[in-house]
Design a protein around this motif. Sequence first.
Motif, PDB file in Angstrom:
ATOM      1  N   PHE A  57       0.832  -1.206   0.000  1.00 10.02           N
ATOM      2  CA  PHE A  57       0.000   0.000   0.000  1.00 10.02           C
ATOM      3  C   PHE A  57       0.863   1.250   0.000  1.00 10.02           C
ATOM      4  N   ASP A  58       0.293   2.340  -0.456  1.00 15.58           N
ATOM      5  CA  ASP A  58       0.962   3.638  -0.498  1.00 15.58           C
ATOM      6  C   ASP A  58       0.850   4.274   0.890  1.00 15.58           C
ATOM      7  N   SER A  59       1.972   4.412   1.593  1.00 19.11           N
ATOM      8  CA  SER A  59       1.936   4.923   2.968  1.00 19.11           C
ATOM      9  C   SER A  59       1.501   6.384   3.042  1.00 19.11           C
ATOM     10  N   THR A  60       1.532   7.101   1.921  1.00 22.10           N
ATOM     11  CA  THR A  60       1.064   8.492   1.963  1.00 22.10           C
ATOM     12  C   THR A  60      -0.455   8.566   2.072  1.00 22.10           C
ATOM     13  N   THR A  61      -1.128   7.494   1.711  1.00 22.66           N
ATOM     14  CA  THR A  61      -2.589   7.489   1.816  1.00 22.66           C
ATOM     15  C   THR A  61      -3.077   6.677   3.013  1.00 22.66           C
ATOM     16  N   ALA A  62      -2.166   6.087   3.770  1.00 17.69           N
ATOM     17  CA  ALA A  62      -2.538   5.247   4.908  1.00 17.69           C
ATOM     18  C   ALA A  62      -2.521   6.059   6.193  1.00 17.69           C
ATOM     19  N   SER A  63      -3.335   7.095   6.226  1.00 16.03           N
ATOM     20  CA  SER A  63      -3.420   7.900   7.447  1.00 16.03           C
ATOM     21  C   SER A  63      -4.865   8.296   7.702  1.00 16.03           C
ATOM     22  N   LEU A  64      -5.152   8.469   8.965  1.00 23.09           N
ATOM     23  CA  LEU A  64      -6.482   8.848   9.425  1.00 23.09           C
ATOM     24  C   LEU A  64      -6.331   9.947  10.461  1.00 23.09           C
ATOM     25  N   SER A  65      -7.302  10.835  10.524  1.00 22.13           N
ATOM     26  CA  SER A  65      -7.276  11.911  11.512  1.00 22.13           C
ATOM     27  C   SER A  65      -8.314  11.668  12.585  1.00 22.13           C
ATOM     28  N   GLY A  66      -8.062  12.249  13.744  1.00 22.99           N
ATOM     29  CA  GLY A  66      -9.010  12.139  14.838  1.00 22.99           C
ATOM     30  C   GLY A  66      -8.614  13.084  15.952  1.00 22.99           C
ATOM     31  N   TYR A  67      -9.267  12.931  17.098  1.00 22.98           N
ATOM     32  CA  TYR A  67      -8.897  13.696  18.283  1.00 22.98           C
ATOM     33  C   TYR A  67      -9.148  12.842  19.508  1.00 22.98           C
ATOM     34  N   THR A  68      -8.336  13.059  20.523  1.00 25.82           N
ATOM     35  CA  THR A  68      -8.494  12.331  21.778  1.00 25.82           C
ATOM     36  C   THR A  68      -9.590  13.009  22.584  1.00 25.82           C
ATOM     37  N   GLY A  69      -9.920  12.423  23.729  1.00 25.38           N
ATOM     38  CA  GLY A  69     -10.917  13.096  24.553  1.00 25.38           C
ATOM     39  C   GLY A  69     -11.674  12.208  25.500  1.00 25.38           C
ATOM     40  N   GLY A  70     -11.396  10.939  25.536  1.00 26.30           N
ATOM     41  CA  GLY A  70     -12.143  10.050  26.413  1.00 26.30           C
ATOM     42  C   GLY A  70     -11.597   9.995  27.823  1.00 26.30           C
ATOM     43  N   SER A  71     -12.378   9.415  28.720  1.00 24.45           N
ATOM     44  CA  SER A  71     -11.945   9.250  30.107  1.00 24.45           C
ATOM     45  C   SER A  71     -11.925   7.779  30.516  1.00 24.45           C
ATOM     46  N   TYR A  72     -11.929   6.874  29.509  1.00 20.30           N
ATOM     47  CA  TYR A  72     -11.872   5.435  29.739  1.00 20.30           C
ATOM     48  C   TYR A  72     -10.405   5.029  29.861  1.00 20.30           C
ATOM     49  N   SER A  73     -10.026   4.398  30.959  1.00 16.44           N
ATOM     50  CA  SER A  73      -8.640   3.997  31.181  1.00 16.44           C
ATOM     51  C   SER A  73      -8.294   2.811  30.273  1.00 16.44           C
ATOM     52  N   ILE A 104      -1.189   2.298  29.027  1.00 20.69           N
ATOM     53  CA  ILE A 104      -1.539   3.464  29.831  1.00 20.69           C
ATOM     54  C   ILE A 104      -2.311   4.477  29.004  1.00 20.69           C
ATOM     55  N   GLY A 105      -2.906   5.421  29.690  1.00 21.25           N
ATOM     56  CA  GLY A 105      -3.607   6.508  29.022  1.00 21.25           C
ATOM     57  C   GLY A 105      -5.112   6.389  29.130  1.00 21.25           C
ATOM     58  N   PHE A 106      -5.777   7.428  28.615  1.00 21.39           N
ATOM     59  CA  PHE A 106      -7.234   7.507  28.635  1.00 21.39           C
ATOM     60  C   PHE A 106      -7.733   7.761  27.223  1.00 21.39           C
ATOM     61  N   ALA A 107      -8.815   7.085  26.863  1.00 17.08           N
ATOM     62  CA  ALA A 107      -9.404   7.226  25.528  1.00 17.08           C
ATOM     63  C   ALA A 107     -10.900   6.962  25.641  1.00 17.08           C
ATOM     64  N   ASP A 108     -11.570   6.949  24.512  1.00 18.80           N
ATOM     65  CA  ASP A 108     -12.981   6.599  24.451  1.00 18.80           C
ATOM     66  C   ASP A 108     -13.093   5.073  24.498  1.00 18.80           C
ATOM     67  N   PRO A 109     -14.151   4.491  25.060  1.00 17.25           N
ATOM     68  CA  PRO A 109     -14.284   3.034  25.078  1.00 17.25           C
ATOM     69  C   PRO A 109     -14.391   2.417  23.672  1.00 17.25           C
ATOM     70  N   THR A 110     -14.924   3.178  22.710  1.00 20.41           N
ATOM     71  CA  THR A 110     -15.013   2.707  21.327  1.00 20.41           C
ATOM     72  C   THR A 110     -13.677   2.961  20.648  1.00 20.41           C
ATOM     73  N   PRO A 111     -13.173   1.999  19.863  1.00 17.68           N
ATOM     74  CA  PRO A 111     -11.906   2.243  19.171  1.00 17.68           C
ATOM     75  C   PRO A 111     -11.984   3.506  18.318  1.00 17.68           C
ATOM     76  N   ASP A 112     -10.865   4.198  18.219  1.00 17.46           N
ATOM     77  CA  ASP A 112     -10.814   5.400  17.393  1.00 17.46           C
ATOM     78  C   ASP A 112     -10.744   5.038  15.910  1.00 17.46           C
ATOM     79  N   HIS A 113     -10.044   3.959  15.601  1.00 15.14           N
ATOM     80  CA  HIS A 113      -9.864   3.541  14.209  1.00 15.14           C
ATOM     81  C   HIS A 113      -9.875   2.028  14.129  1.00 15.14           C
TER      82      HIS A 113
END
Length: 176
Positions: A57-73, A88-97
């Motif tokens: 695959f072309d690595s220049t097209t293999a990217s996704l954008s998002g933002y953090t913001g969850g409080s799920y450990s 470690i860290g906090f995120a949303d319970p649903t996968p981001d990608h």
Amino acid sequence: MNKRQYRLLSASRIKQFLPRNAWSKGGWFLGILTVISSLPVMADTANFGTISLAPGFDSTTASLSGYTGGSYSLSAITNRDANNKACIGFADPTPDHIVVLQKDFSNLRISVDSDGSDTTLLVQAPDGKIYCGDDTGRRKDASVALNQLKQGSYKVWVGTFNPGAKLNYTLTVKQP
């Protein structure tokens, strides 16, 4: 039933799906189990999208954008990954990608770019194994190097050290 008609069924409605004598002969539990197991399984969903990749695959097209913001450990998923690294860290319970691999890969690197903010990463393979990442070299952005990947859907969470912290990021998948 169509997709919009999923709901809990009453006992009288369940009887409609069972053979005539199943309910009266104590087969009600088996009947309920049959009805539940016949409902379609909902597809995996992600907060910010899915990317499907094939070898080369072309690595220049293999990217996704998002933002953090969850409080799920993320440590609630597991404290340590398949390589005994801390999760470690906090995120949303649903996968981001979700990264769908169409074929097996020998290795991939999944990395986060949040303009130098401190991020974490958790990747769950289709077989249930977990891989976690934190700082990459001198950078605070997280990355994970994966080897011997089987085809399938990989769930990806991007986290932060502070619950609810909103950071914009780009997630990139590369073949080293």
